[in-house]
Design an enzyme around this catalytic site. Structure first.
Site, short mmCIF file in Angstrom:
data_model
loop_
_atom_site.label_atom_id
_atom_site.label_comp_id
_atom_site.label_asym_id
_atom_site.label_seq_id
_atom_site.Cartn_x
_atom_site.Cartn_y
_atom_site.Cartn_z
N GLU A 183 24.66 109.68 -15.05
CA GLU A 183 25.59 110.40 -14.19
C GLU A 183 26.92 110.64 -14.89
O GLU A 183 27.57 109.70 -15.34
CB GLU A 183 25.87 109.59 -12.93
CG GLU A 183 24.79 109.63 -11.90
CD GLU A 183 24.45 111.03 -11.44
OE1 GLU A 183 25.35 111.88 -11.40
OE2 GLU A 183 23.27 111.27 -11.13
N THR A 240 21.57 100.59 -9.96
CA THR A 240 20.26 100.03 -9.67
C THR A 240 19.18 100.73 -10.48
O THR A 240 19.04 101.94 -10.43
CB THR A 240 19.94 100.19 -8.17
OG1 THR A 240 21.12 99.85 -7.45
CG2 THR A 240 18.82 99.28 -7.77
N LYS A 295 13.80 104.84 -12.10
CA LYS A 295 14.96 105.53 -11.55
C LYS A 295 16.21 104.78 -12.01
O LYS A 295 16.15 103.60 -12.39
CB LYS A 295 14.92 105.60 -10.02
CG LYS A 295 15.08 104.32 -9.26
CD LYS A 295 16.45 103.75 -9.08
CE LYS A 295 17.50 104.77 -8.73
NZ LYS A 295 18.83 104.10 -8.58
N ASN A 352 31.57 107.88 -9.06
CA ASN A 352 31.62 106.49 -8.62
C ASN A 352 32.80 106.17 -7.73
O ASN A 352 32.93 105.06 -7.23
CB ASN A 352 31.60 105.57 -9.85
CG ASN A 352 30.25 105.61 -10.51
OD1 ASN A 352 29.25 105.22 -9.90
ND2 ASN A 352 30.19 106.15 -11.72
N THR A 361 17.77 108.37 -6.85
CA THR A 361 18.98 108.36 -6.03
C THR A 361 19.85 109.53 -6.51
O THR A 361 19.71 110.64 -6.04
CB THR A 361 19.74 107.02 -6.10
OG1 THR A 361 19.90 106.64 -7.46
CG2 THR A 361 18.98 105.94 -5.36
#
Lengths: 383, 383
Positions: A259, A179, A168, A378, A146
């Site tokens: 991230e 996730t 992932k 986010n 993602t």
């Protein structure tokens, strides 16, 4: 490579159009046997995505022949219709491959709350089935990304059998509720019970101890499949060690690709009365936003470490706590130790070592710092 | 104003030089009686600052005649020397005022781990004692500020008695481990037991439900003193209501002044089987970093609300959960409800209403969003 490195597996990754970006978004991993032993662990979140509810049932008999995964949508909080979509996906995979739907696990990742565009997804399944290849592992690993900046794969070979894995999830710092999906394959000869035991033991000390932002996903799934195609029977200890190595390798890649993170933080708790205490203390430190901000600012703020320890029920005396940050013992006996200005936080790696002086047990939790980029990623995900 | 609004109290706020900025940093609040009933609640963190350890003992007999407070240093994790510093501060206040040290509470706020500059602090105490005034409340409120952008004071008068209060702490989002200090004064005639009961009941539904960043301080202290100077005997219900109003007013100011926050978020949980469930669910939502980032980005990401609810042990069925954000029911029965694009998150106020459909109990938790400015403030505090 990766999930197709062990003998007996084919995989594919294709672009079905679920992602607006046009990046690959549907992956298929097929176990051609001769054995179809399988195991899985799932999120402990009580709000579970439709694919989690489905796959939990599918793996119950210890057999799987295929896993289909999509990025571009989590299919979580989508009601009975969302579950029907997952069911239909499994049925479609089964039909195309000539197997039974109850031997097909389904994994989804992406935004919560939206239905999947089923015509696109099912066409993607057809495409993936036609593209299946014994060297398709890397394409599959690409298709489950993602916001991951790179695909995550690990392979290990020992004593005649191979274990491969792909994952992932940008280190639980990922947007889309962190996730995390993982598929592990092996050509060892094993039974489903041994595989489940190996997987549970491995995830307990790897994926379960990655805690980048404390947020538990609705979709987390780790599936393991064993083809037996090597003909080599793996001892329980051997298999467990190999699966643990693969999980640990994938976790390191998750943390490194988190991230927005600028630090990879290893919180090591020693001197605990029991392992649960060590995990509780490590997790409390790893989840402390004030500390995580301080680390982002290269500030060895050990007071925030102690304040986090103090919120736990673990056995310890406050005036016996020791804390070292990157090798400098900044806190000794619950008070200031060596000069904090001696701590070098200039690199990406941070090691926080806490000694509770209450016993002999230890645990390590992996996390990241809390950065501007985390907030940015986010705050701008679903819009 | 504030703590000197009730009869029988004098206060002062002075600059002792503890803060590099030269802002006021020492406050003194004195109860001149005729009564000296007192009560307090403290942080539940097991790592407790020296002033917390001291004040807990001082208030044990239900009597206090003065509270001395300093900003510019938390005196936490400072070992036996730090405790001796607190003791010496109380002794000094007692000597200057001609009272007993065990009737002096001490509160400190600022960076953890550093000793206080005692000569400066004790000189500040002398200065404050000389500056004591029946209108000195506002100066005291100024002197306890750390990163608070404004002093926080509340006064309420009812049925012949007055309750005043001051607080510092930028809504638990404050740097320096969110240290929250509060002094409440009243001229009602009451006994220490009733005052403690009123304070405990008030803080349970106010300060204990402000959870801006989930980080529990080593220094949190709420002290209440009753002078009896009004001559009016307050009924237990009357006193409790007034103390609760003052605490609620201070909490609203804390949340509104939370460092770096762009939103004031009210998480209201209804339909809970019991109040503990409602609090647990509200707290889990309030602590979810992914949701807090989404709110910063004006994104009504209800999926992150459900994922947070799912991590709790509260009684609920996932497919019965309802969520409304600012009046728009974005989630109905655990799945998408009305169009999320109808939610207006343009203002500072956010109301998240979660119905568990499991009973009749409710609770509200106050929090903030997670912003760039929060990261900035907290990454640059001790350096």
């Amino acid at each position: 490579m990766s999930v197709t490195s062990p003998k007996g597996f084919r995989a594919a990754g294709v672009t079905a159009g679920l992602k607006a970006s046009g990046a690959p978004d549907v992956a298929l991993v097929v176990n051609d046997g001769p054995r179809t032993d399988a195991a899985a662990v799932f999120t402990r979140n009580r709000v579970q995505a439709a694919p989690v509810l489905w796959s939990r049932q599918a793996v119950r008999d210890g057999r799987l022949q295929a896993v289909v995964l999509n990025s571009g949508g989590a299919n979580a909080c989508t009601g009975p219709e969302g579950f029907a979509d997952t069911h239909r996906t499994a049925e479609h995979v089964a039909q195309v491959l000539g197997i039974s739907a109850v031997d097909v696990a389904v994994c989804s990742t992406g935004l919560i709350g939206d239905r999947l565009p089923m015509p696109l997804l099912l066409a993607g399944v057809d495409d993936a089935a036609q593209s299946l290849s014994a060297v398709g592992g890397s394409e599959a690993a690409e298709a489950i990304r993602t916001t991951d900046t790179r695909a995550k794969q690990v392979v290990t070979t020992s004593n005649g059998f191979t274990v491969g894995g792909m994952a992932k999830g940008a280190g639980m710092l990922a947007p889309g509720l962190a996730t995390m999906l993982c598929v592990i394959t092996t050509d060892a000869v094993t039974d489903a019970g041994s595989l489940q035991a190996a997987l549970a033991a491995a995830t307990r000390v790897t994926f379960d101890r990655v805690d980048a932002d404390g947020c538990m996903s609705t979709n987390d799934t780790v599936v393991a499949m064993a083809s037996g195609a090597s003909g080599v029977e793996a001892g329980p200890g051997e298999l467990a060690a190999a699966v643990r190595d693969v999980c640990a390798g994938l976790c390191a890649q998750l943390i490194a690709d988190a991230e927005g993170a600028t630090k990879e933080v290893r919180v090591e708790v020693v001197g605990a009365a029991d392992e649960d205490d060590a995990v509780e203390v490590g997790r409390s430190i790893a989840r402390n936003n004030l500390l995580k901000c301080a680390l982002f600012g290269n500030d060895p703020n050990w007071g925030r470490v102690l304040a986090a320890v103090g919120t736990t029920d673990a056995a310890f005396e406050p005036d016996r706590l020791d804390v070292a940050i990157n090798g400098v013992q900044v806190c000794r006996g619950g008070a200031a130790g060596d000069d904090r200005s001696g701590v070098d936080l200039g690199g990406r790696d941070v090691h926080i070592l806490v000694d509770l002086h209450a016993g002999e047990q230890t645990a390590t939790i992996w996390t990241n710092d809390l950065s501007h980029a985390y907030v940015e990623e986010n705050s701008a995900y679903s819009t």
